[in-house]
Design a protein around this motif. Sequence first.
Motif, PDB file in Angstrom:
ATOM      1  N   ILE A 198      -3.020   7.989   3.876  1.00 46.09           N
ATOM      2  CA  ILE A 198      -2.838   9.147   3.070  1.00 46.09           C
ATOM      3  C   ILE A 198      -1.834  10.233   3.685  1.00 46.09           C
ATOM      4  O   ILE A 198      -0.688  10.447   3.181  1.00 46.09           O
ATOM      5  CB  ILE A 198      -3.922   9.823   2.446  1.00 46.09           C
ATOM      6  CG1 ILE A 198      -4.841   8.975   1.378  1.00 46.09           C
ATOM      7  CG2 ILE A 198      -3.260  11.107   1.955  1.00 46.09           C
ATOM      8  CD1 ILE A 198      -6.048   9.570   1.223  1.00 46.09           C
ATOM      9  N   ILE A 199      -1.899  10.566   5.029  1.00 50.78           N
ATOM     10  CA  ILE A 199      -1.192  11.285   5.696  1.00 50.78           C
ATOM     11  C   ILE A 199       0.091  10.575   5.836  1.00 50.78           C
ATOM     12  O   ILE A 199       1.214  11.251   5.678  1.00 50.78           O
ATOM     13  CB  ILE A 199      -1.768  11.500   6.984  1.00 50.78           C
ATOM     14  CG1 ILE A 199      -2.837  12.637   6.470  1.00 50.78           C
ATOM     15  CG2 ILE A 199      -0.972  12.236   8.102  1.00 50.78           C
ATOM     16  CD1 ILE A 199      -4.002  13.220   7.729  1.00 50.78           C
ATOM     17  N   GLN A 200       0.013   9.377   6.422  1.00 49.06           N
ATOM     18  CA  GLN A 200       1.275   8.592   6.514  1.00 49.06           C
ATOM     19  C   GLN A 200       2.175   8.582   5.247  1.00 49.06           C
ATOM     20  O   GLN A 200       3.477   8.720   5.396  1.00 49.06           O
ATOM     21  CB  GLN A 200       1.038   7.226   7.208  1.00 49.06           C
ATOM     22  CG  GLN A 200       0.521   7.161   8.559  1.00 49.06           C
ATOM     23  CD  GLN A 200      -0.055   5.874   8.958  1.00 49.06           C
ATOM     24  OE1 GLN A 200      -0.204   4.852   8.002  1.00 49.06           O
ATOM     25  NE2 GLN A 200      -0.151   5.578  10.253  1.00 49.06           N
ATOM     26  N   GLN A 201       1.495   8.396   4.290  1.00 50.41           N
ATOM     27  CA  GLN A 201       2.378   8.173   2.929  1.00 50.41           C
ATOM     28  C   GLN A 201       2.801   9.569   2.495  1.00 50.41           C
ATOM     29  O   GLN A 201       3.936   9.635   2.176  1.00 50.41           O
ATOM     30  CB  GLN A 201       1.553   8.048   1.738  1.00 50.41           C
ATOM     31  CG  GLN A 201       0.801   6.421   1.827  1.00 50.41           C
ATOM     32  CD  GLN A 201       0.085   6.088   0.570  1.00 50.41           C
ATOM     33  OE1 GLN A 201      -0.619   7.142   0.085  1.00 50.41           O
ATOM     34  NE2 GLN A 201      -0.567   4.906   0.699  1.00 50.41           N
ATOM     35  N   GLN A 202       2.097  10.692   2.998  1.00 47.58           N
ATOM     36  CA  GLN A 202       2.760  12.214   2.609  1.00 47.58           C
ATOM     37  C   GLN A 202       3.909  12.270   3.729  1.00 47.58           C
ATOM     38  O   GLN A 202       4.768  12.833   3.242  1.00 47.58           O
ATOM     39  CB  GLN A 202       1.625  13.245   2.843  1.00 47.58           C
ATOM     40  CG  GLN A 202       0.620  13.196   1.885  1.00 47.58           C
ATOM     41  CD  GLN A 202      -0.600  14.115   2.299  1.00 47.58           C
ATOM     42  OE1 GLN A 202      -0.806  14.473   3.234  1.00 47.58           O
ATOM     43  NE2 GLN A 202      -1.383  14.385   1.192  1.00 47.58           N
ATOM     44  N   VAL A 203       3.741  11.916   4.871  1.00 47.69           N
ATOM     45  CA  VAL A 203       5.053  12.025   5.680  1.00 47.69           C
ATOM     46  C   VAL A 203       6.361  11.333   5.354  1.00 47.69           C
ATOM     47  O   VAL A 203       7.162  11.828   5.281  1.00 47.69           O
ATOM     48  CB  VAL A 203       4.641  11.513   7.136  1.00 47.69           C
ATOM     49  CG1 VAL A 203       5.618  11.453   8.223  1.00 47.69           C
ATOM     50  CG2 VAL A 203       3.481  12.615   7.746  1.00 47.69           C
ATOM     51  N   ARG A 204       5.747  10.220   4.628  1.00 53.55           N
ATOM     52  CA  ARG A 204       7.001   9.381   4.401  1.00 53.55           C
ATOM     53  C   ARG A 204       7.648  10.075   2.920  1.00 53.55           C
ATOM     54  O   ARG A 204       8.938   9.951   2.994  1.00 53.55           O
ATOM     55  CB  ARG A 204       6.703   7.749   3.953  1.00 53.55           C
ATOM     56  CG  ARG A 204       6.405   7.058   5.283  1.00 53.55           C
ATOM     57  CD  ARG A 204       6.325   5.536   4.785  1.00 53.55           C
ATOM     58  NE  ARG A 204       5.198   5.297   4.162  1.00 53.55           N
ATOM     59  CZ  ARG A 204       4.045   5.228   4.466  1.00 53.55           C
ATOM     60  NH1 ARG A 204       3.900   5.007   5.931  1.00 53.55           N
ATOM     61  NH2 ARG A 204       2.824   4.715   3.807  1.00 53.55           N
ATOM     62  N   ALA A 205       6.738  10.289   1.988  1.00 54.80           N
ATOM     63  CA  ALA A 205       7.456  11.261   0.928  1.00 54.80           C
ATOM     64  C   ALA A 205       8.058  12.553   1.454  1.00 54.80           C
ATOM     65  O   ALA A 205       9.012  12.704   0.956  1.00 54.80           O
ATOM     66  CB  ALA A 205       6.247  11.537   0.167  1.00 54.80           C
ATOM     67  N   LEU A 206       7.590  13.193   2.213  1.00 56.76           N
ATOM     68  CA  LEU A 206       8.471  14.257   2.863  1.00 56.76           C
ATOM     69  C   LEU A 206       9.711  14.073   3.527  1.00 56.76           C
ATOM     70  O   LEU A 206      10.809  14.799   3.186  1.00 56.76           O
ATOM     71  CB  LEU A 206       7.783  15.084   3.991  1.00 56.76           C
ATOM     72  CG  LEU A 206       6.607  15.889   3.482  1.00 56.76           C
ATOM     73  CD1 LEU A 206       5.657  16.413   4.417  1.00 56.76           C
ATOM     74  CD2 LEU A 206       6.951  17.093   2.585  1.00 56.76           C
ATOM     75  N   GLU A 207       9.685  12.864   4.272  1.00 60.28           N
ATOM     76  CA  GLU A 207      11.043  12.265   4.766  1.00 60.28           C
ATOM     77  C   GLU A 207      12.111  12.085   3.557  1.00 60.28           C
ATOM     78  O   GLU A 207      13.239  12.483   3.959  1.00 60.28           O
ATOM     79  CB  GLU A 207      10.848  11.291   5.631  1.00 60.28           C
ATOM     80  CG  GLU A 207      10.051  11.570   7.081  1.00 60.28           C
ATOM     81  CD  GLU A 207       9.875  10.375   7.911  1.00 60.28           C
ATOM     82  OE1 GLU A 207       9.397   9.199   7.344  1.00 60.28           O
ATOM     83  OE2 GLU A 207       9.440  10.647   9.109  1.00 60.28           O
ATOM     84  N   ARG A 208      11.647  11.203   2.438  1.00 58.11           N
ATOM     85  CA  ARG A 208      12.518  10.990   1.382  1.00 58.11           C
ATOM     86  C   ARG A 208      13.100  12.208   0.825  1.00 58.11           C
ATOM     87  O   ARG A 208      14.385  12.027   0.452  1.00 58.11           O
ATOM     88  CB  ARG A 208      11.700   9.972   0.539  1.00 58.11           C
ATOM     89  CG  ARG A 208      11.374   8.542   0.782  1.00 58.11           C
ATOM     90  CD  ARG A 208      11.334   7.686  -0.168  1.00 58.11           C
ATOM     91  NE  ARG A 208       9.778   8.047  -0.866  1.00 58.11           N
ATOM     92  CZ  ARG A 208       8.738   7.807  -0.282  1.00 58.11           C
ATOM     93  NH1 ARG A 208       8.451   7.007   0.732  1.00 58.11           N
ATOM     94  NH2 ARG A 208       7.412   8.272  -1.166  1.00 58.11           N
ATOM     95  N   GLN A 209      12.007  13.187   0.633  1.00 62.78           N
ATOM     96  CA  GLN A 209      12.573  14.299   0.056  1.00 62.78           C
ATOM     97  C   GLN A 209      13.539  15.088   0.636  1.00 62.78           C
ATOM     98  O   GLN A 209      14.252  15.911   0.236  1.00 62.78           O
ATOM     99  CB  GLN A 209      11.338  15.358  -0.312  1.00 62.78           C
ATOM    100  CG  GLN A 209      10.418  14.893  -1.488  1.00 62.78           C
ATOM    101  CD  GLN A 209       9.225  15.676  -1.681  1.00 62.78           C
ATOM    102  OE1 GLN A 209       8.968  16.588  -0.837  1.00 62.78           O
ATOM    103  NE2 GLN A 209       8.493  15.371  -2.875  1.00 62.78           N
ATOM    104  N   SER A 210      13.455  15.283   2.020  1.00 60.43           N
ATOM    105  CA  SER A 210      14.405  15.948   2.893  1.00 60.43           C
ATOM    106  C   SER A 210      15.495  15.367   3.636  1.00 60.43           C
ATOM    107  O   SER A 210      16.123  15.499   4.580  1.00 60.43           O
ATOM    108  CB  SER A 210      13.473  16.653   3.994  1.00 60.43           C
ATOM    109  OG  SER A 210      12.995  15.627   4.698  1.00 60.43           O
ATOM    110  N   GLY A 211      15.713  14.138   2.873  1.00 58.24           N
ATOM    111  CA  GLY A 211      16.957  13.390   3.350  1.00 58.24           C
ATOM    112  C   GLY A 211      16.410  12.301   4.770  1.00 58.24           C
ATOM    113  O   GLY A 211      17.240  12.620   5.582  1.00 58.24           O
TER     114      GLY A 211
END
Length: 175
Positions: free
Chosen positions: A126-139
């Motif tokens: 879950i945490i890894q998915q959240q990190v990936r989602a944040l990375e996608r959102q912030s370029g």
Amino acid sequence: AARVLLVEDQPSDRALVAKALQGVDLELLYAATAEEAFRYLEEDQIALVLLDIHLPGICGEELALRLKETQGAQMVPVIFVTGEDNPQALERYELEAIDCLSKPINPAVLRSKVRVFCELQRQKEIIQQQVRALERQSGNDIGGQEREEAEEALQESEVRYRALLELSPVATVVQ
């Protein structure tokens, strides 16, 4: 479902562990040798290794040492499963593992410990998915503070579940 690797060369012991873990949300993988275990560890994301100490060709202790030196497998927790009842030998084995369970296995204790690591694996995902989602959102590169917060959450989760593991035999053995 989290993947748990059982490294056990005795079919009867494999069957007992499989029966004890029925109803736990996991995928139980089997290896009878160190070579089979390494193949799983190279290919799959494993949440936990249940490792028999006495294996053909290599002892479980040596296999645990090799796991700690293998890229990708060094962070996989190991619980030794043994028929030995020599307290000094068990203490030595625990140096290479998170825990050591004696045969015959108490099914309630085994289920409790395995559930903790399966939940820890789910939390990591879950945490890894959240990190990936944040990375996608912030370029494609999250800021340092957000990454630190995600890593701190992961570390806190691991500490909490390790503490639960240490307390689990007292809390789960009900007769």
